[in-house]
Design an enzyme around this catalytic site. Structure first.
Site, PDB file in Angstrom:
ATOM      1  N   ASP A  20     -59.860 -39.415  10.998  1.00  0.00           N
ATOM      2  CA  ASP A  20     -59.407 -38.340  11.880  1.00  0.00           C
ATOM      3  C   ASP A  20     -59.110 -38.890  13.273  1.00  0.00           C
ATOM      4  O   ASP A  20     -59.802 -39.789  13.751  1.00  0.00           O
ATOM      5  CB  ASP A  20     -60.506 -37.271  11.968  1.00  0.00           C
ATOM      6  CG  ASP A  20     -60.019 -35.994  12.639  1.00  0.00           C
ATOM      7  OD1 ASP A  20     -58.786 -35.764  12.670  1.00  0.00           O
ATOM      8  OD2 ASP A  20     -60.864 -35.240  13.136  1.00  0.00           O
ATOM      9  N   HIS A  37     -49.915 -41.833  13.287  1.00  0.00           N
ATOM     10  CA  HIS A  37     -50.129 -42.043  11.855  1.00  0.00           C
ATOM     11  C   HIS A  37     -49.765 -43.479  11.449  1.00  0.00           C
ATOM     12  O   HIS A  37     -50.435 -44.083  10.607  1.00  0.00           O
ATOM     13  CB  HIS A  37     -49.306 -41.045  11.057  1.00  0.00           C
ATOM     14  CG  HIS A  37     -49.734 -39.613  11.263  1.00  0.00           C
ATOM     15  ND1 HIS A  37     -51.049 -39.215  11.204  1.00  0.00           N
ATOM     16  CD2 HIS A  37     -49.011 -38.490  11.550  1.00  0.00           C
ATOM     17  CE1 HIS A  37     -51.128 -37.911  11.424  1.00  0.00           C
ATOM     18  NE2 HIS A  37     -49.898 -37.451  11.633  1.00  0.00           N
ATOM     19  N   LEU A 131     -62.781 -54.783  -5.044  1.00  0.00           N
ATOM     20  CA  LEU A 131     -63.060 -53.542  -4.325  1.00  0.00           C
ATOM     21  C   LEU A 131     -62.376 -52.397  -5.044  1.00  0.00           C
ATOM     22  O   LEU A 131     -61.213 -52.503  -5.440  1.00  0.00           O
ATOM     23  CB  LEU A 131     -62.543 -53.626  -2.880  1.00  0.00           C
ATOM     24  CG  LEU A 131     -62.619 -52.342  -2.045  1.00  0.00           C
ATOM     25  CD1 LEU A 131     -64.067 -51.946  -1.797  1.00  0.00           C
ATOM     26  CD2 LEU A 131     -61.876 -52.505  -0.722  1.00  0.00           C
ATOM     27  N   ILE A 191     -67.302 -31.872   7.515  1.00  0.00           N
ATOM     28  CA  ILE A 191     -66.686 -32.666   6.440  1.00  0.00           C
ATOM     29  C   ILE A 191     -65.357 -32.085   5.971  1.00  0.00           C
ATOM     30  O   ILE A 191     -64.677 -32.692   5.138  1.00  0.00           O
ATOM     31  CB  ILE A 191     -67.648 -32.859   5.253  1.00  0.00           C
ATOM     32  CG1 ILE A 191     -68.055 -31.514   4.633  1.00  0.00           C
ATOM     33  CG2 ILE A 191     -68.868 -33.637   5.685  1.00  0.00           C
ATOM     34  CD1 ILE A 191     -68.878 -31.687   3.362  1.00  0.00           C
TER      35      ILE A 191
END
Length: 240
Positions: A20, A37, A131, A191
């Site tokens: 955020d 962004h 990962l 959240i």
């Protein structure tokens, strides 16, 4: 003062991040939200590397929520263009780094060419093991719960047999461990409809840092905070 990473035995298995602050980062610099962004994508790249270097096996990034479709059409279109760019330009590097990519969320709301790019990326990286990277796109926690309930109902399963494991197996995250550390950047302390079921026992760390500025020291701070907490899962720890 630089921070140091937590010892291996204090490392989380699954880190989830609510990314955020891109818009506020851009506004503070007199830039467009799209510029924020774009900068956020650079931070995504850095964060994947940082998490991989620390040996954390699972990382989930909340990239675009179900509610984000309500943003101005021009911003949504810019975000979709950036998503296309990422899926075309970054997947080869992820594959080279032995990263497996999975995308969860409401794919039927995404353009067909984006869905195809996602499917190709998932197929290319499906056997990678360094990962496990999950990106939540067009994702909402409530929507996840609803689709899981519909899936179970459509399967004809006996309601009496539905327990927590059965319900979890119908979620979009069925093959992922629940996150044990959930980080949100930008100073907001909620959240926002992300991982409502999965975060039941996650440790929450809220950072004032805006996502484009998220750094190694921020990640290490969150991991150190995680390592300091007692995880009781509702039980009472014995004292000596």
């Amino acid at each position: 003062m630089p921070t140091t990473a937590a010892p291996d035995d204090a490392l989380p298995v699954h880190v989830a991040i609510i990314m955020d602050g891109n818009g506020r980062w851009a506004t503070a610099r007199g830039l467009t939200r799209t510029a924020g962004h774009r900068k956020g994508i650079e931070t995504v790249r850095r964060t994947i590397e940082m998490v991989g270097e620390r040996g954390i096996p699972y990382l989930t990034l909340f990239g675009f929520s179900s509610e984000n479709w309500r943003r101005p059409a021009a911003e949504v279109e810019d975000l979709m263009l950036l998503l296309r760019f990422y899926l075309r330009s970054e997947i080869a590097e992820l594959h080279k780094q032995n990263v497996r990519l999975r995308v969860i969320g409401e794919r039927d709301k995404l353009a067909s060419d984006i869905v195809k790019l996602i499917e190709r990326a998932e197929e290319l990286t499906k056997d990678n093991t360094a990962l496990n990277l999950t990106v939540a796109l067009s994702y909402g926690g409530r929507q996840d719960l609803v689709q899981a309930a519909r899936k179970l109902a459509a399967s004809g399963v006996d309601p009496a047999t539905i327990d927590e494991d059965a319900f979890a197996s119908a979620l979009w995250t069925a093959d992922l461990p629940d996150p044990d550390l959930l980080i949100r950047t930008s100073g907001e302390q909620r959240i926002s409809n992300f991982f409502l079921w999965q975060s039941a026992y996650a440790e929450l760390v809220f950072l004032d840092t805006l996502w484009p500025d998220f750094s190694q020291s921020d990640l290490d701070h969150a991991i150190r905070e995680f390592g300091r907490r007692e995880r009781r899962y509702g039980a009472v720890l014995e004292t000596r």
